[in-house]
Design a protein around this motif. Structure first.
Motif, PDB file in Angstrom:
ATOM      1  N   GLU A   1     -14.906  16.934  -0.276  1.00  0.00           N
ATOM      2  CA  GLU A   1     -14.509  15.521   0.811  1.00  0.00           C
ATOM      3  C   GLU A   1     -14.134  14.492  -0.359  1.00  0.00           C
ATOM      4  OE1 GLU A   1     -17.548  14.802   3.500  1.00  0.00           O
ATOM      5  OE2 GLU A   1     -17.722  16.784   4.356  1.00  0.00           O
ATOM      6  N   VAL A   2     -13.051  14.480  -1.042  1.00  0.00           N
ATOM      7  CA  VAL A   2     -12.784  13.693  -1.969  1.00  0.00           C
ATOM      8  C   VAL A   2     -11.449  12.731  -1.321  1.00  0.00           C
ATOM      9  CG1 VAL A   2     -11.714  13.144  -4.159  1.00  0.00           C
ATOM     10  CG2 VAL A   2     -13.194  15.027  -3.727  1.00  0.00           C
ATOM     11  N   PHE A   3     -11.765  11.266  -1.543  1.00  0.00           N
ATOM     12  CA  PHE A   3     -10.639  10.291  -1.053  1.00  0.00           C
ATOM     13  C   PHE A   3     -10.528   9.264  -2.223  1.00  0.00           C
ATOM     14  CE2 PHE A   3      -9.739   6.142   0.691  1.00  0.00           C
ATOM     15  CZ  PHE A   3      -8.360   6.408   1.188  1.00  0.00           C
ATOM     16  N   VAL A   4      -9.028   9.018  -2.556  1.00  0.00           N
ATOM     17  CA  VAL A   4      -8.485   8.276  -3.638  1.00  0.00           C
ATOM     18  C   VAL A   4      -7.698   7.534  -3.105  1.00  0.00           C
ATOM     19  CG1 VAL A   4      -7.782   8.014  -5.951  1.00  0.00           C
ATOM     20  CG2 VAL A   4      -9.292  10.001  -5.544  1.00  0.00           C
ATOM     21  N   SER A   5      -7.724   6.105  -3.180  1.00  0.00           N
ATOM     22  CA  SER A   5      -6.652   5.132  -2.690  1.00  0.00           C
ATOM     23  C   SER A   5      -6.369   4.263  -3.855  1.00  0.00           C
ATOM     24  CB  SER A   5      -7.303   4.252  -1.797  1.00  0.00           C
ATOM     25  OG  SER A   5      -6.427   3.021  -1.290  1.00  0.00           O
ATOM     26  N   ASP A   6      -5.373   4.416  -4.380  1.00  0.00           N
ATOM     27  CA  ASP A   6      -4.535   3.621  -5.433  1.00  0.00           C
ATOM     28  C   ASP A   6      -3.575   2.582  -5.037  1.00  0.00           C
ATOM     29  OD1 ASP A   6      -3.419   2.730  -7.707  1.00  0.00           O
ATOM     30  OD2 ASP A   6      -3.191   4.761  -8.675  1.00  0.00           O
ATOM     31  N   ARG A   7      -4.112   1.192  -5.350  1.00  0.00           N
ATOM     32  CA  ARG A   7      -3.338   0.286  -4.553  1.00  0.00           C
ATOM     33  C   ARG A   7      -2.834  -0.666  -5.746  1.00  0.00           C
ATOM     34  NH1 ARG A   7      -7.606   0.699  -2.269  1.00  0.00           N
ATOM     35  NH2 ARG A   7      -8.565  -1.282  -3.178  1.00  0.00           N
ATOM     36  N   ARG A   8      -2.798  -0.279  -6.865  1.00  0.00           N
ATOM     37  CA  ARG A   8      -2.327  -1.175  -8.103  1.00  0.00           C
ATOM     38  C   ARG A   8      -0.857  -1.336  -8.081  1.00  0.00           C
ATOM     39  NH1 ARG A   8      -4.642   2.699 -12.970  1.00  0.00           N
ATOM     40  NH2 ARG A   8      -3.876   4.186 -11.281  1.00  0.00           N
ATOM     41  N   ASP A   9       0.016  -0.680  -7.456  1.00  0.00           N
ATOM     42  CA  ASP A   9       1.109  -0.939  -7.102  1.00  0.00           C
ATOM     43  C   ASP A   9       1.300  -1.293  -5.767  1.00  0.00           C
ATOM     44  OD1 ASP A   9       4.036  -1.408  -7.015  1.00  0.00           O
ATOM     45  OD2 ASP A   9       4.573   0.631  -7.261  1.00  0.00           O
ATOM     46  N   PRO A  10       1.432  -2.740  -5.425  1.00  0.00           N
ATOM     47  CA  PRO A  10       1.207  -3.212  -3.856  1.00  0.00           C
ATOM     48  C   PRO A  10       2.620  -2.933  -3.401  1.00  0.00           C
ATOM     49  CG  PRO A  10       1.901  -4.857  -5.623  1.00  0.00           C
ATOM     50  CD  PRO A  10       1.592  -3.821  -6.393  1.00  0.00           C
ATOM     51  N   LEU A  11       3.708  -2.536  -3.780  1.00  0.00           N
ATOM     52  CA  LEU A  11       4.743  -1.936  -2.862  1.00  0.00           C
ATOM     53  C   LEU A  11       4.792  -0.490  -2.522  1.00  0.00           C
ATOM     54  CD1 LEU A  11       7.816  -4.002  -4.927  1.00  0.00           C
ATOM     55  CD2 LEU A  11       6.589  -4.598  -3.029  1.00  0.00           C
ATOM     56  N   ASN A  12       4.135   0.367  -3.244  1.00  0.00           N
ATOM     57  CA  ASN A  12       4.089   1.773  -2.902  1.00  0.00           C
ATOM     58  C   ASN A  12       2.601   2.040  -3.316  1.00  0.00           C
ATOM     59  OD1 ASN A  12       6.934   2.627  -2.840  1.00  0.00           O
ATOM     60  ND2 ASN A  12       7.087   1.455  -4.840  1.00  0.00           N
ATOM     61  N   PRO A  13       1.606   1.542  -2.288  1.00  0.00           N
ATOM     62  CA  PRO A  13       0.178   2.237  -2.378  1.00  0.00           C
ATOM     63  C   PRO A  13       0.287   3.790  -1.869  1.00  0.00           C
ATOM     64  CG  PRO A  13       0.502   0.759  -0.556  1.00  0.00           C
ATOM     65  CD  PRO A  13       1.772   0.821  -1.209  1.00  0.00           C
ATOM     66  N   VAL A  14      -0.701   4.465  -2.552  1.00  0.00           N
ATOM     67  CA  VAL A  14      -0.679   5.946  -2.294  1.00  0.00           C
ATOM     68  C   VAL A  14      -2.250   6.214  -2.068  1.00  0.00           C
ATOM     69  CG1 VAL A  14      -0.765   6.517  -4.849  1.00  0.00           C
ATOM     70  CG2 VAL A  14      -0.029   8.176  -3.187  1.00  0.00           C
ATOM     71  N   SER A  15      -2.635   7.083  -1.270  1.00  0.00           N
ATOM     72  CA  SER A  15      -3.826   7.692  -1.001  1.00  0.00           C
ATOM     73  C   SER A  15      -3.817   9.217  -1.012  1.00  0.00           C
ATOM     74  CB  SER A  15      -4.446   7.257   0.472  1.00  0.00           C
ATOM     75  OG  SER A  15      -4.629   5.831   0.547  1.00  0.00           O
ATOM     76  N   TYR A  16      -5.062   9.770  -1.527  1.00  0.00           N
ATOM     77  CA  TYR A  16      -5.144  11.013  -1.667  1.00  0.00           C
ATOM     78  C   TYR A  16      -6.386  11.524  -0.835  1.00  0.00           C
ATOM     79  CZ  TYR A  16      -1.806  10.695  -5.594  1.00  0.00           C
ATOM     80  OH  TYR A  16      -0.924  10.475  -6.197  1.00  0.00           O
ATOM     81  N   SER A  17      -6.310  12.548  -0.358  1.00  0.00           N
ATOM     82  CA  SER A  17      -7.599  13.224   0.542  1.00  0.00           C
ATOM     83  C   SER A  17      -7.532  14.809   0.251  1.00  0.00           C
ATOM     84  CB  SER A  17      -7.388  12.955   1.848  1.00  0.00           C
ATOM     85  OG  SER A  17      -8.744  13.340   2.505  1.00  0.00           O
ATOM     86  N   SER A  18      -8.647  15.127   0.000  1.00  0.00           N
ATOM     87  CA  SER A  18      -8.770  16.578  -0.463  1.00  0.00           C
ATOM     88  C   SER A  18     -10.247  17.146   0.066  1.00  0.00           C
ATOM     89  CB  SER A  18      -8.277  17.011  -2.004  1.00  0.00           C
ATOM     90  OG  SER A  18      -9.514  16.803  -2.412  1.00  0.00           O
ATOM     91  N   LYS A  19     -10.126  18.534   0.358  1.00  0.00           N
ATOM     92  CA  LYS A  19     -11.648  19.021   0.594  1.00  0.00           C
ATOM     93  C   LYS A  19     -12.381  19.466  -0.656  1.00  0.00           C
ATOM     94  CE  LYS A  19      -9.576  21.895   4.702  1.00  0.00           C
ATOM     95  NZ  LYS A  19      -9.376  23.102   5.119  1.00  0.00           N
ATOM     96  N   THR A  20     -11.602  19.642  -1.669  1.00  0.00           N
ATOM     97  CA  THR A  20     -12.556  19.861  -2.911  1.00  0.00           C
ATOM     98  C   THR A  20     -11.721  19.388  -4.085  1.00  0.00           C
ATOM     99  OG1 THR A  20     -11.535  22.104  -3.283  1.00  0.00           O
ATOM    100  CG2 THR A  20     -13.754  21.991  -2.136  1.00  0.00           C
TER     101      THR A  20
END
Length: 379
Positions: free
Chosen positions: A172-191
């Motif tokens: 249950e991993v979640f990663v939010s990368d907002r270092r580029d304010p114009l193109n924020p990206v989020s990842y979510s995975s089971k393992t």
């Protein structure tokens, strides 16, 4: 040394050890609470906390040692006076100067201990501590391995791990990368897994989704993936080791290579000179506070209730010497040629001790006061 000198010196050393342990314990408990919280919350083990604690001990001991020396000198002198041992020695013809030999030797012994700590052990421990702190700060793996918490290993990055299995599998991993304010990206995975190889540290996620928000077009795109690698090497902080503190510079370097250090590490000549002579001035202050504590109490006469006025006066002298030490340091930083001022507190303490011993060794002053005409007429 006479038998009484040896007895007096043993009392001083025993009390010095006791007060040092008490003061170190009190200061250590106060500081270790915040240190423990920082280390453990950063994902480190209890062994790292114990290592950091051991590396901070030389600095802590150097801080409390002058207070322990002063307390031992005051307490031992007061006890010997209260139990009439000091009075008996004075009555047999020993002068306060003669009895001060044991205190002076005690100050020298404490000064030698301080020399080892201040000149050698403390710089080495501070340097090692800063290196380990930089390693721990850059250990992203340890920072990420906290299950059930939203972690922020870097500005604009949020990581959440629901569960960590014994084999190292992250669930249950979640990663939010907002270092580029114009193109924020989020990842979510089971393992997911943390993989450390030659190219850096990667978070390999399996069976997940990536969400990318385009701020200009106001569109949200989603991508399903079977596996994706997220490079977290950039989150490792390696800049902390680029510059060391003044306290981490060895004494030998300060004696020989001040110009090189000043040019390479941007320290001023005044800061380097101040740090160097501060280390040696701590040695002299041990002798000064020991003599000041003893000499002040020798001004009082025998009393079953102790020498509390003299003890209060000795404490006032200690505060005065600490105030002078804090005053002269900025002066030396501004003008390195005035480095001799750093030894002024020790000189003042020894001078005060000499004056007090002179007064204590001249009972004729009090006798003349008692034999004055006014005193006889009142009688």
């Amino acid at each position: 040394m006479s038998r009484f000198d040896g007895y007096f010196l043993r009392q001083l050393l025993i009390l010095f050890g006791f007060f040092t342990l008490v003061l170190v314990g009190v200061f250590w408990i106060t500081r270790s609470v915040s240190l423990f919280d920082r280390v453990i919350s950063g994902g480190q083990s209890a062994m790292v906390f114990l290592e950091f604690t051991a590396l901070t001990l030389p600095t802590l001991i150097r801080t409390v040692m002058p207070m322990a020396v002063f307390a031992a000198a005051v307490y031992a002198t007061n006890r010997l006076s209260r139990e009439s041992e000091m009075t008996v020695m004075l009555a047999t013809g020993s002068s306060p100067w003669r009895l001060a030999r044991a205190v002076f030797v005690f100050g020298l012994v404490a000064g030698l201990m301080m020399a080892v700590i201040s000149v050698f052990l403390r710089p080495a421990s501070v340097e090692q501590l800063e290196q380990r702190q930089a390693e721990v700060a850059g250990d992203v793996t340890a920072q990420l391995l906290n299950e059930g918490e939203f972690l922020h290993p870097a500005y604009g990055v949020t990581v959440y791990i629901g569960e960590i299995d014994l084999d190292g599998t992250l669930s249950e991993v979640f990663v939010s990368d907002r270092r580029d304010p114009l193109n924020p990206v989020s990842y979510s995975s089971k393992t997911a897994y943390l993989v450390n190889n030659d190219t850096g540290i990667h978070l390999v996620m399996l069976d997940g989704i990536a969400l990318r928000l385009n701020q200009q077009g106001l569109t949200l795109s989603s991508t399903l993936f079977e596996d994706a690698s997220y490079d977290i090497s950039e989150l490792t902080n390696t800049n902390n080791m680029a510059k060391r503190s003044l306290e981490a510079i060895s004494t030998l370097e300060l004696l020989q290579d001040r110009e090189t250090i000043s040019a390479a590490e941007e320290f001023t000549e005044g800061e380097l000179v101040d740090e160097l002579h501060q280390r040696f001035s701590w040695i002299a202050i041990c002798i000064a506070v020991a003599m000041a504590g003893y000499a002040t109490l020798m001004l009082g006469s025998f009393s079953r209730f102790g020498l509390w006025p003299q003890i209060l006066g000795a404490f006032t002298i200690l505060v005065l010497l600490e105030g002078v030490r804090g005053f002269v340091s900025p002066v030396v930083i501004d003008d390195p040629k005035l480095w001799g001022l750093l030894y002024l507190p020790a000189v003042i303490g020894i001078a005060i001790s000499g004056v007090f011993l002179l007064v204590a060794g001249r009972p004729l002053i009090r006798r003349r006061h008692r034999d004055a005409p006014g005193a006889l007429s009142r009688a």
